[in-house]
Design an enzyme around this catalytic site. Sequence first.
Site, PDB file in Angstrom:
ATOM      1  N   SER A  35       0.832  -1.203   0.000  1.00  0.00           N
ATOM      2  CA  SER A  35       0.000   0.000   0.000  1.00  0.00           C
ATOM      3  C   SER A  35       0.868   1.255   0.000  1.00  0.00           C
ATOM      4  O   SER A  35       2.065   1.206   0.290  1.00  0.00           O
ATOM      5  CB  SER A  35      -0.917   0.022   1.231  1.00  0.00           C
ATOM      6  N   SER A  83      -5.661   0.560  -2.407  1.00  0.00           N
ATOM      7  CA  SER A  83      -4.328   0.413  -1.809  1.00  0.00           C
ATOM      8  C   SER A  83      -3.549   1.715  -1.779  1.00  0.00           C
ATOM      9  O   SER A  83      -2.566   1.840  -1.031  1.00  0.00           O
ATOM     10  CB  SER A  83      -3.506  -0.622  -2.591  1.00  0.00           C
ATOM     11  N   CYS A 120      -5.059  -0.412   8.603  1.00  0.00           N
ATOM     12  CA  CYS A 120      -4.348  -0.886   7.426  1.00  0.00           C
ATOM     13  C   CYS A 120      -3.110  -1.632   7.898  1.00  0.00           C
ATOM     14  O   CYS A 120      -2.186  -1.021   8.452  1.00  0.00           O
ATOM     15  CB  CYS A 120      -3.942   0.256   6.502  1.00  0.00           C
ATOM     16  N   MET A 342      -4.435  -7.436   1.669  1.00  0.00           N
ATOM     17  CA  MET A 342      -4.388  -6.454   2.739  1.00  0.00           C
ATOM     18  C   MET A 342      -3.731  -7.089   3.961  1.00  0.00           C
ATOM     19  O   MET A 342      -3.969  -8.266   4.257  1.00  0.00           O
ATOM     20  CB  MET A 342      -5.789  -5.986   3.101  1.00  0.00           C
TER      21      MET A 342
END
Length: 426
Positions: A35, A83, A120, A342
């Site tokens: 990300s 992302s 995240c 993720m």
Amino acid sequence: MTPELTQSSERKSSGHKPHKHQIKVPATYMRGGTSKGVFFSLTDLPLAAQQAGAARDALLLRVIGSPDPYGKQTDGMGGATSSTSKTVILSKSTQDNHDVDYLFGQVAIDKAFVDWSGNCGNLSAAVGAFSIHAGLVDASRIPENGIAVIRIWQANISKTIIAHVPITNGEVQETGDFELDGVTFAAAEIGVDFIDPADKPKPGEPGMFPTGNLVDEISLPVGVFNQGADVRKVRATMICAGIPTIFVNAEDIGYQGDELQEAINGDAKALEMFESLRAIGAVQMGLIGHVDEAQSRQHTPKIAFVSPAMDYISSSGTQVASSDIDLNVRALSMGKLHHAMMGTAAVAIGTAAAVPGTLVNLAANSGSSSSSIMPREAVNFGHPSGTLKVGAEAEQVNDQWTVTKASMSRSARILMEGWVRIPDES
């Protein structure tokens, strides 16, 4: 000068109105795992944005370039994917035995919306490094050479994350030979531990399985499926660990489990089906009261589908062998199939794999008889960009499962630092 040019110049001049200058805010653009996001120190934000609320959301939306009906975020720092449409706000920790408080904002691309409902995991690796760069960590905790153990308080979900950041000559080491599928270039390895990523179960409460079951059924409306129109119920494992996640079997929804982004993201009917699964599952998990509320909670829960390990070609053209992985997993984020995985969903995968009887565990043990299904302390799973290994330490408390720690390796790097500029009206 010709008359035509003179008239044109006059027309432009007569329409000119004074406007406020842009303001500039100190910021750092970082990659963390697979990300990217814009990082801020809380005290560097304008005063109005130092508190949660409309002013903060408006500033972050303008920084990232949302809402953008074109879906490109051309007039901002976002990269037009879930992302790369992310923001992080950090400050010295207000919690005992922690170094930094970490607040994550997932910015919608085409809507004026910042989702604060989850974490995240990929950017968690960058949090430790940024905290050192920004002077938020006491110097006594940073070795001249070795590993700095940064204790992070994840403020969105009230959880602890430990980042193991390599230090060389007193500075964060960013270059190295650690390769992460989904990231083009090698970098320094950062170990990330998610401590107690699921709530501890309490007597009479379901714990990290919010329905109280390892496997449930989600009933979908007639006509949602692209194929298999006679299918109405879908088995699902719903878990709150790392991030609330709904796992379904690929075969139950008409897929194999080796799909890449183009197989899903260009199919409007498929995306509708996944969103229906996510919204109905979110109600069953108790995260929302009605399916209509799912639109205002896009970041959570995640929806993913699993299958037994199989050979496939990754998005980079690399052959992934079934013998090198335990299972295949594909996950959607913000309504689109993710290009890799993720970090928080990887925690959910590792945790679910550690609990016998979940769909993730069953897929990972697909070659075993049901009587020999055992917890998995670690799994190596295949995703669209390659593979990822995640470990989890699970235990039963009062006959209910919980996880004490989940671990994985990521990398992080500063891409740019300085200021972001936005119109003062923000």
